[in-house]
Design a protein around this motif. Sequence first.
Motif, PDB file in Angstrom:
ATOM      1  N   UNK A  63     -27.188  31.739  -8.351  1.00 62.47           N
ATOM      2  CA  UNK A  63     -27.501  30.919  -7.171  1.00 62.47           C
ATOM      3  C   UNK A  63     -27.811  29.473  -7.543  1.00 62.47           C
ATOM      4  N   UNK A  64     -27.485  28.579  -6.594  1.00 68.86           N
ATOM      5  CA  UNK A  64     -27.891  27.180  -6.708  1.00 68.86           C
ATOM      6  C   UNK A  64     -28.773  26.855  -5.515  1.00 68.86           C
ATOM      7  N   UNK A  65     -29.396  25.691  -5.587  1.00 65.78           N
ATOM      8  CA  UNK A  65     -30.203  25.229  -4.465  1.00 65.78           C
ATOM      9  C   UNK A  65     -29.941  23.748  -4.231  1.00 65.78           C
ATOM     10  N   UNK A  74     -29.250  24.463 -10.431  1.00 66.60           N
ATOM     11  CA  UNK A  74     -29.507  25.888 -10.625  1.00 66.60           C
ATOM     12  C   UNK A  74     -30.769  26.282  -9.884  1.00 66.60           C
ATOM     13  N   UNK A  75     -30.759  27.428  -9.223  1.00 66.03           N
ATOM     14  CA  UNK A  75     -31.908  27.896  -8.458  1.00 66.03           C
ATOM     15  C   UNK A  75     -32.840  28.680  -9.380  1.00 66.03           C
ATOM     16  N   UNK A 125     -20.432  32.683 -12.525  1.00 62.21           N
ATOM     17  CA  UNK A 125     -20.287  31.562 -11.591  1.00 62.21           C
ATOM     18  C   UNK A 125     -21.548  31.502 -10.739  1.00 62.21           C
ATOM     19  N   UNK A 126     -21.609  30.478  -9.893  1.00 63.65           N
ATOM     20  CA  UNK A 126     -22.743  30.367  -8.972  1.00 63.65           C
ATOM     21  C   UNK A 126     -22.263  29.784  -7.650  1.00 63.65           C
ATOM     22  N   UNK A 127     -23.099  29.923  -6.634  1.00 68.99           N
ATOM     23  CA  UNK A 127     -22.866  29.268  -5.338  1.00 68.99           C
ATOM     24  C   UNK A 127     -24.212  29.182  -4.636  1.00 68.99           C
ATOM     25  N   UNK A 134     -31.542  33.896   1.825  1.00 70.78           N
ATOM     26  CA  UNK A 134     -30.940  33.392   0.596  1.00 70.78           C
ATOM     27  C   UNK A 134     -30.953  34.415  -0.495  1.00 70.78           C
ATOM     28  N   UNK A 135     -30.853  33.926  -1.711  1.00 67.57           N
ATOM     29  CA  UNK A 135     -30.743  34.799  -2.866  1.00 67.57           C
ATOM     30  C   UNK A 135     -29.308  34.824  -3.365  1.00 67.57           C
ATOM     31  N   UNK A 136     -29.127  35.420  -4.526  1.00 67.99           N
ATOM     32  CA  UNK A 136     -27.761  35.586  -5.034  1.00 67.99           C
ATOM     33  C   UNK A 136     -26.975  36.493  -4.096  1.00 67.99           C
TER      34      UNK A 136
END
Length: 573
Positions: A415-417, A423-424, A470-472, A489-491
Amino acid sequence: MRAKRTRPIAMILPRACFAVACLAASVGAAAPRARLDMRVFERRDSAPRNFVAVGAASSDHPLSLRIGLVQSNFAGLEKELYDVSTPGNSKYGQHLSKEEVEAFVAPSPDTVKAVKTWLESHGLTSAPASPAGDWLSVNATVQQANDLLNADFTHFEHVDTGKQTVRTLSYSLPDALHGAVQFVHPTTASTVSRNTKVSVLDEPTGSPNNDTGIPSSCASSITPQCLQAMYSIPKTCGTQSSTQLGVTGYVGQYANEQDLAMFLQKYRPDLSSSTNFSVQSINGGENPQGSSDAGTEADLDIQYTVGVAAGVPAVFISVGNDVDEVDGFMDSTNLLLAQENPPSVVTTSYGYGENDFPYSLGSALCNTYAQLGARGVSMLFASGDEGVCGDQGTSCSNFGATFPSSCPYVTAIGATTGVPETGDFISGGGFSSWFPRPSYQSTAVVAFLSSLGSTYAGKYNASGRGFPDLAAAGENIAIVYQGQTMSTGGTSASSPIVASIVALLNDELISAGKAPLGFLNPFIYAHPEAFNDMTSGYNPGCFTMGFTAREGWDPVTGLGTPNYTKLKAAAGL
Ligand SMILES: *[C@@H]1O[C@H](CO)[C@@H](O)[C@H](O)[C@H]1NC(C)=O
Ligand SMILES: *[C@@H]1O[C@H](CO)[C@@H](O)[C@H](O)[C@H]1NC(C)=O
Ligand SMILES: *[C@@H]1O[C@H](CO)[C@@H](O)[C@H](O)[C@H]1NC(C)=O
Ligand SMILES: *[C@@H]1O[C@H](CO)[C@@H](O)[C@H](O)[C@H]1NC(C)=O
Ligand SMILES: *[C@@H]1O[C@H](CO)[C@@H](O)[C@H](O)[C@H]1NC(C)=O
């Protein structure tokens, strides 16, 4: 998955007597027969984390056992998987058929015969529990199972939920079958449900776009429109009905059609008002549509697939709530493996810690994802919401890995923020203790490790598969839940978002007469330029600051967040 929940520190059972000799002694004079050929196959030293033993299971308590048989040629399947998934290989994109995959993983006739003979000698019959016949199901009472496996099935109670489960701390198999059986479940594995936390969202103010093209409201609330701008996702709809996007749902989580309709009206008014999803169910999985039946996780997952991968048919795979959760994972995979045309992308926002599973069961499940990958299915999993803790709770001493994210045949999404993204802190990431580093990670992960140096040495397994890939976006995600706009939220959010991007790419590939992307990892690690590299953020846990995002791959955000335009180019479109 969501991190912000509290859990008591795991309660550990007083250490009991585990060796075969002790078990035989505890049965005393009643021991039914000499068990000289029985040898311990798996054991754990204490009750599963957060479970306490509350008494012996009654002898007639029914158990539905799964027995995994050793596959005839998994190594052959793995080679095919990498051949068809690695750009530049002459077999790239030539995914295997259902029958071709089954030929690799079906057990040998000798293996089947040996196991069935053993079961029959205990008066038990079996039925195939997977399309290739590599898993068997057996109905037995606790007494029969204790006898068959030299086990001590006991009721364990979860300290938070009070939910009871019947497990044994140890089980044995005849010596001659140690090479024929991969696992017996349920025995030593135990798991607990996840929850997604929601808060009511203040309506985002519809501020105009600034020169980044990203609406300024995205800083406080992420919507499909934000994702289109952040990841250059096309607004046009997919056109190919032959490719589907699968969304799994477990633990009584149902996706609500009315919530989806409201969500689309609000955030994707460009889509037809009849846009909907279909449902496949297994183990009595239902699709109740009362407003109070809606689950936040299921609503989130379906809204960020249907609402992002516009035009790609979405199917919600509803797994019955009455079965054991691990059985649910097994059965949803078997449902997909049994289909001639499974969805080309499947996203799962549920997972466990490696510590909650025995390796035997984890590796058997991981092998099923290799089978789906060889068939051309991209399997995406949320990487977990506890940073480096890996679902162990925050009081861990060593970092942990989440599963299935740690399986090398799946794509794990962190996850990102914020906007611009970093990066979260929740982003699950680290290294597997089970699975070694796959070759597609050798450049990217080794570069990270050398920059890390000796920091955290001994807290993580440097030779293990690194995750996420990966992340989003994973914070402040706008959803409609039970008729209300909420923020979650969250992954759990990140995985469906990336799955939607893959589904739209597959739609374009199929339009162009090409194969879908299939197992993604060899492709994405060969194309790091297709991702926005995150170079800040960290994922604390276990009384540390966790890992730090840096240039290149890192165990917070993987290779970064997708850029659709660049991915299209990388895929040759
Ligand atoms: C186990 O029991 C279930 C429910 O009664 C039944 O449907 C199934 O066929 C049984 N399986 C075997 C292998 O006997
Ligand atoms: C545009 O909006 C984004 C999101 O709110 C913000 O991070 C960025 O700083 C803004 N850029 C400009 C030039 O105002
Ligand atoms: C994605 O990549 C394209 C092509 O390089 C670039 O023009 C675009 O700005 C990128 N999108 C984002 C949101 O960074
Ligand atoms: C979604 O589709 C189902 C049938 O597949 C239908 O019964 C239902 O009314 C639809 N829901 C909406 C909100 O359109
Ligand atoms: C580290 O991982 C490897 C496989 O990648 C495994 O064989 C080894 O046992 C692990 N070591 C520890 C201490 O977990």
